[in-house]
Structures are given as structure tokens and as C-alpha cells.
Design an enzyme around this catalytic site. Structure first.
Site, PDB file in Angstrom:
ATOM      1  N   GLU A 105       0.819  -1.218   0.000  1.00 25.51           N
ATOM      2  CA  GLU A 105       0.000   0.000   0.000  1.00 25.51           C
ATOM      3  C   GLU A 105       0.848   1.261   0.000  1.00 25.51           C
ATOM      4  OE1 GLU A 105      -2.435  -0.285   3.460  1.00 25.51           O
ATOM      5  OE2 GLU A 105      -3.662  -1.920   2.646  1.00 25.51           O
ATOM      6  N   HIS A 110       9.507  -0.890   3.307  1.00 29.07           N
ATOM      7  CA  HIS A 110       9.372  -1.105   4.745  1.00 29.07           C
ATOM      8  C   HIS A 110       9.323  -2.593   5.049  1.00 29.07           C
ATOM      9  CE1 HIS A 110       5.374  -0.579   2.946  1.00 29.07           C
ATOM     10  NE2 HIS A 110       4.928  -1.482   3.801  1.00 29.07           N
TER      11      HIS A 110
HETATM   12  P1  AMP Z   1       2.025  -2.444   3.043  1.00 25.61           P
HETATM   13  O1  AMP Z   1       0.668  -2.982   2.676  1.00 25.61           O
HETATM   14  O2  AMP Z   1       3.062  -3.520   3.143  1.00 25.61           O
HETATM   15  O3  AMP Z   1       2.425  -1.292   2.146  1.00 25.61           O
HETATM   16  O4  AMP Z   1       1.876  -1.903   4.519  1.00 25.61           O
HETATM   17  C1  AMP Z   1       1.607  -0.571   4.839  1.00 25.61           C
HETATM   18  C2  AMP Z   1       1.317  -0.509   6.318  1.00 25.61           C
HETATM   19  O5  AMP Z   1       1.403   0.828   6.725  1.00 25.61           O
HETATM   20  C3  AMP Z   1      -0.063  -1.034   6.707  1.00 25.61           C
HETATM   21  O6  AMP Z   1       0.081  -2.101   7.638  1.00 25.61           O
HETATM   22  C4  AMP Z   1      -0.727   0.202   7.354  1.00 25.61           C
HETATM   23  O7  AMP Z   1      -1.543  -0.111   8.450  1.00 25.61           O
HETATM   24  C5  AMP Z   1       0.478   1.034   7.756  1.00 25.61           C
HETATM   25  N1  AMP Z   1       0.260   2.472   7.853  1.00 25.61           N
HETATM   26  C6  AMP Z   1      -0.353   3.292   6.962  1.00 25.61           C
HETATM   27  N2  AMP Z   1      -0.317   4.564   7.394  1.00 25.61           N
HETATM   28  C7  AMP Z   1       0.346   4.549   8.570  1.00 25.61           C
HETATM   29  C8  AMP Z   1       0.699   5.558   9.527  1.00 25.61           C
HETATM   30  N3  AMP Z   1       0.388   6.849   9.330  1.00 25.61           N
HETATM   31  N4  AMP Z   1       1.379   5.185  10.634  1.00 25.61           N
HETATM   32  C9  AMP Z   1       1.694   3.890  10.843  1.00 25.61           C
HETATM   33  N5  AMP Z   1       1.394   2.896   9.981  1.00 25.61           N
HETATM   34  C10 AMP Z   1       0.716   3.216   8.871  1.00 25.61           C
END
Ligand code: AMP
Length: 126
Positions: A105, A110
Site C-alpha cells: 500500500e 518497509h
Molecule cells: P504495506 O501494505 O506492506 O504497504 O503496509 C503498509 C502498512 O502501513 C499497513 O500495515 C498500514 O496499516 C500502515 N500504515 C499506513 N499509514 C500509517 C501511519 N500513518 N502510521 C503507521 N502505519 C501506517
């Protein structure tokens, strides 16, 4: 250099804003290479994200383009975060989503550290 077939790094992604201090995070660790903070929507009792300070869209970008020193610094930071959180003995899962099929996402590389209970199968049976 952008990864072939993928868009260039977007400076407006949410983790870039966190790195610039424009959006708050629940920080657990920071050094020259990495920032770690709690995921906003945890999927396990411990769900921490570790992000490199450099501008990389994904693991593909990071592994292809980051200098060796930065790759080592980031990998050591991930290990240190898990160690500092006391996760080595019970164990933890390290996940990094890359691209469309993974459901990535946020387009800043990360690593997810997931822990705090038995996590079951890596992927559900389909
Ligand atoms: P991915 O799907 O691997 O890109 O994971 C993105 C992650 O970022 C998801 O688990 C979200 O819950 C997390 N996320 C999105 N916005 C934030 C934020 N502002 N602070 C902390 N985590 C976030």
C-alpha cells in the site's frame, strides 16, 4: 534509478511525510539508517514497521539501488528493533510486500515485524 516498469519514488507518500516529521508516528527506534514505529492498524499484538531513511519505493528498488552500507545498516536496524522489543526468544515474522500482487500500500520500502502470539501459517490455504 526507478525499477523497470514501476513508477519513480513519490515524495508525498505517507512514510516520506513521517520521515520529514509532517505526520506523527509512535516511534520505537531511530538511527542514521532507519526509523521504526508502530503500525497504525496492527495485525498482531506487536506490529512494528521499519523503514530506511533513504528514498526507496520497495525492496526491489532498495536491493538494486541502495549502497551496501545502507543495506547493512537497515538490516542491522531491523534485527536490533526485534531484539530491543524482546522478540527473539518467542520469535517473530518479518514481511515485506513488493508491488501489486503483494498488496503493498505504501510506496516507501518497509519491513513489517509481527509478533506477540503464535502467528500460524505464513499464508492461508487457498
Ligand atoms: P504495506 O501494505 O506492506 O504497504 O503496509 C503498509 C502498512 O502501513 C499497513 O500495515 C498500514 O496499516 C500502515 N500504515 C499506513 N499509514 C500509517 C501511519 N500513518 N502510521 C503507521 N502505519 C501506517
Amino acid at each position: 534509478m526507478p525499477v523497470q516498469g514501476l513508477p519513480p519514488y513519490d515524495d508525498n507518500n505517507i512514510f516520506a511525510k513521517i520521515l520529514r516529521g509532517e505526520i506523527p508516528c509512535k516511534k520505537v527506534f531511530e538511527n542514521d539508517w532507519a526509523l521504526a514505529f508502530h503500525d497504525i492498524a496492527p495485525q498482531a499484538p506487536v506490529h512494528v514497521l521499519v523503514i530506511p531513511k533513504g528514498k526507496y519505493c520497495s525492496f526491489a528498488d532498495f536491493s538494486a539501488n541502495a549502497p551496501a552500507e545502507e543495506i547493512a545498516g537497515f538490516a542491522r536496524a531491523v534485527g536490533q528493533v526485534a531484539r530491543d522489543l524482546g522478540l527473539e526468544a518467542p520469535g517473530y515474522r518479518l514481511i515485506s510486500n513488493m508491488g501489486e500482487h503483494s498488496g503493498q500500500e505504501v510506496p516507501h520500502y518497509h519491513a513489517h515485524i509481527l509478533a506477540g502470539r503464535p502467528l500460524g501459517r505464513m499464508l492461508p490455504k487457498t
